[in-house]
Scaffold this motif. Structure first.
Motif, mmCIF file in Angstrom:
data_model
loop_
_atom_site.group_PDB
_atom_site.id
_atom_site.type_symbol
_atom_site.label_atom_id
_atom_site.label_comp_id
_atom_site.label_asym_id
_atom_site.label_seq_id
_atom_site.Cartn_x
_atom_site.Cartn_y
_atom_site.Cartn_z
ATOM 1 N N ARG A 1 0.825 -1.207 0.000
ATOM 2 C CA ARG A 1 0.000 0.000 0.000
ATOM 3 C C ARG A 1 0.860 1.258 0.000
ATOM 4 N NH1 ARG A 1 -4.627 -0.873 4.418
ATOM 5 N NH2 ARG A 1 -5.693 0.698 3.153
ATOM 6 N N VAL A 2 2.154 1.075 0.282
ATOM 7 C CA VAL A 2 3.140 2.135 0.090
ATOM 8 C C VAL A 2 4.375 1.497 -0.545
ATOM 9 C CG1 VAL A 2 2.339 3.475 2.089
ATOM 10 C CG2 VAL A 2 4.248 1.869 2.356
ATOM 11 N N ILE A 3 5.185 2.315 -1.198
ATOM 12 C CA ILE A 3 6.441 1.853 -1.791
ATOM 13 C C ILE A 3 7.576 2.528 -1.053
ATOM 14 C CG2 ILE A 3 7.850 1.781 -3.882
ATOM 15 C CD1 ILE A 3 5.206 1.905 -5.472
ATOM 16 N N VAL A 4 8.546 1.738 -0.609
ATOM 17 C CA VAL A 4 9.679 2.259 0.143
ATOM 18 C C VAL A 4 10.951 2.084 -0.668
ATOM 19 C CG1 VAL A 4 11.002 2.097 2.283
ATOM 20 C CG2 VAL A 4 8.536 1.673 2.325
ATOM 21 N N LEU B 1 12.778 6.736 1.531
ATOM 22 C CA LEU B 1 11.751 7.501 0.828
ATOM 23 C C LEU B 1 10.459 6.690 0.784
ATOM 24 C CD1 LEU B 1 11.140 10.094 -0.818
ATOM 25 C CD2 LEU B 1 11.744 8.790 -2.880
ATOM 26 N N ILE B 2 9.394 7.266 1.300
ATOM 27 C CA ILE B 2 8.088 6.588 1.329
ATOM 28 C C ILE B 2 7.209 7.192 0.248
ATOM 29 C CG2 ILE B 2 6.209 5.809 2.806
ATOM 30 C CD1 ILE B 2 8.979 5.201 3.958
ATOM 31 N N ARG B 3 6.697 6.350 -0.642
ATOM 32 C CA ARG B 3 5.806 6.807 -1.705
ATOM 33 C C ARG B 3 4.387 6.349 -1.386
ATOM 34 N NH1 ARG B 3 8.235 4.690 -5.739
ATOM 35 N NH2 ARG B 3 9.575 6.504 -6.091
ATOM 36 N N PHE B 4 3.497 7.312 -1.136
ATOM 37 C CA PHE B 4 2.100 7.004 -0.825
ATOM 38 C C PHE B 4 1.268 7.131 -2.086
ATOM 39 C CE2 PHE B 4 3.901 8.293 3.189
ATOM 40 C CZ PHE B 4 3.284 7.486 4.124
ATOM 41 N N MET B 5 0.439 6.152 -2.313
ATOM 42 C CA MET B 5 -0.455 6.203 -3.468
ATOM 43 C C MET B 5 -1.597 7.187 -3.205
ATOM 44 S SD MET B 5 -0.734 2.114 -4.203
ATOM 45 C CE MET B 5 0.756 1.086 -4.261
ATOM 46 N N ARG B 6 -2.151 7.678 -4.279
ATOM 47 C CA ARG B 6 -3.346 8.514 -4.138
ATOM 48 C C ARG B 6 -4.526 7.621 -3.796
ATOM 49 N NH1 ARG B 6 -0.474 10.912 -8.243
ATOM 50 N NH2 ARG B 6 -0.083 13.150 -7.982
ATOM 51 N N GLU B 7 -5.509 8.193 -3.147
ATOM 52 C CA GLU B 7 -6.693 7.397 -2.787
ATOM 53 C C GLU B 7 -7.317 6.809 -4.049
ATOM 54 O OE1 GLU B 7 -9.452 9.461 -0.343
ATOM 55 O OE2 GLU B 7 -7.932 10.127 1.087
ATOM 56 N N GLY B 8 -7.559 5.507 -4.002
ATOM 57 C CA GLY B 8 -8.152 4.837 -5.156
ATOM 58 C C GLY B 8 -7.145 4.203 -6.093
ATOM 59 N N ASP B 9 -5.835 4.519 -5.905
ATOM 60 C CA ASP B 9 -4.813 3.958 -6.790
ATOM 61 C C ASP B 9 -4.474 2.515 -6.439
ATOM 62 O OD1 ASP B 9 -4.686 6.263 -8.169
ATOM 63 O OD2 ASP B 9 -2.708 6.899 -7.444
#
Length: 383
Positions: free
Chosen positions: A346-349, A372-380
């Motif tokens: 649900r996140v990319i590190v 570095l934490i990459r958060f997806m947009r809601e619904g992605d």
């Protein structure tokens, strides 16, 4: 109806040591140790502790049985630690003459009090607006505790004054229920204005109109925290429920230092009667036998906050922690939640899990501050 003294203190308050007071004692006493562990080392260091609404020093019931209150506990802690005994100057004050006399006797009677390098200062002064200037000019780094058992004499301007000095932190007990009630009473405008300052109080009165009890509480607490933020501080809070199931008080903490706030977060977590998956409830409810009532528990609430607040963003873990300094969640809570979200994709590190070493125990991966934490947009998720 509860009877109060001229200074706004419940007349029978020091007759019984309640569960909530025990929690308060734990938080203040443990932070006293943590604060001085950081501030006292050094050959020329001198550190202060000021309790300006100290009370009589002991709880005493009708049978004469006593229990220690915070001033005595703090004094004992300073005596039993060589570093504190040599570096910390204790200052206790109470404006009530009877409390002052009892406080002086209680402190003088603490075994070993004479071994303190700096004899505790015990004063009998009424705390009011004139103290803003005094507290803004404290000569040494000082932990200031303000607990008037009401709110008379306490003001957010006083807290802001404490934060002006280098290394100063402040803990104060905020009587939410009484402030909430008096916000609707025009006859009480003066005292409420003194606590919030007139402009903030006026804006607050307008904002709480036609709001639910839950919304009012959020708005009032936000006003308290924004005052601390405006003064350059980081606010944290711990809630207390009354026997009737309503939030009555908050213990509020303010510091300009993120590391200090991190120490307090850990203490507030350990003081929480309900700790689930390492996440403390941040509140005490006597009706639950010491357990708080939370709609959500554990890492779930941390995960949901992260996914909402940081949706669509890329952020270093260390920066994320700085941005989240005002929440009750600890660094470990955020690390565990992010590792769980990473495992669920649900996140990319970056760097990815397989390239990072294992934590002690060999079960969890590490998560360095520069990750570095990459958060997806809601619904992605899932697309």
């Amino acid at each position: 109806m509860t009877r109060h003294t001229k200074l706004g203190v419940e007349a029978e308050f020091f007759k019984e040591l309640r569960g909530g007071s025990r929690i308060k004692q734990k938080i203040v006493s443990e932070y006293f140790v943590a604060y001085n562990r950081v501030m006292a080392p050094g050959p020329k260091a001198k550190v202060g502790y000021a309790d300006l609404f100290a009370g009589p020093g002991l709880y005493r019931n009708v049978e004469g049985v006593t229990a220690k209150s915070i001033p005595v506990l703090v004094c004992e802690t300073a005596i039993h630690d060589e570093l504190f005994r040599q570096k910390v100057h204790l200052w206790f004050n109470d404006g009530d003459p009877d409390n002052y006399d009892q406080l002086k006797t209680a402190i003088d009677s603490v075994p070993g009090a004479a071994t303190l390098r700096y004899k505790p200062t015990i004063t009998n002064s009424i705390i009011d607006g004139k103290w803003v200037s005094k507290l803004s000019k404290l000569r040494v780094p000082t932990l200031v505790f303000l607990d008037p058992c009401g709110y008379k004499g306490l003001s957010l301007k006083l807290v802001a004054a404490v934060l002006r000095g280098f290394g100063n932190d402040c803990i104060f007990f905020f009587n939410y229920s009484r402030i909430n009630m008096k916000l609707d009473l025009a006859i009480m405008n003066k005292s409420v204005d003194e606590f919030f300052e007139p402009d903030r109080a006026k804006a607050l009165r307008a904002k709480i109109q036609i709001r639910s009890a839950f919304e009012r509480e959020e708005i009032i607490l936000a006003a308290v925290k924004s005052s601390i933020t405006d003064a350059g501080g980081i606010p944290l809070d711990f809630g207390f429920y009354s026997d009737r199931g309503r939030r009555s008080h908050y213990l509020v903490y303010a510091s300009k230092d993120r590391k200090a706030a991190g120490m307090m977060k850990s203490i507030l977590r350990s003081a929480s009667p309900d700790i689930t998956e390492g996440v403390g409830s941040g509140e005490y409810d006597p009706r639950a036998g010491g357990e708080s009532r939370s709609l959500f528990s554990g890492l779930y609430e941390v995960e949901q906050r992260l996914l909402s607040v940081f949706a669509g963003r890329e952020v270093r873990f260390g920066i994320l922690l700085e941005e989240e300094a005002q929440t009750r969640y600890t660094e470990s809570n955020y690390r565990d939640a992010l590792l769980k979200l990473e495992g669920e994709e649900r996140v990319i590190v970056d760097p990815p899990a397989e390239t990072r070493r294992l934590q002690a125990g060999g079960e969890k991966r590490t998560l360095p501050k520069n990750a570095l934490i990459r958060f997806m947009r809601e619904g992605d998720h899932g697309n």
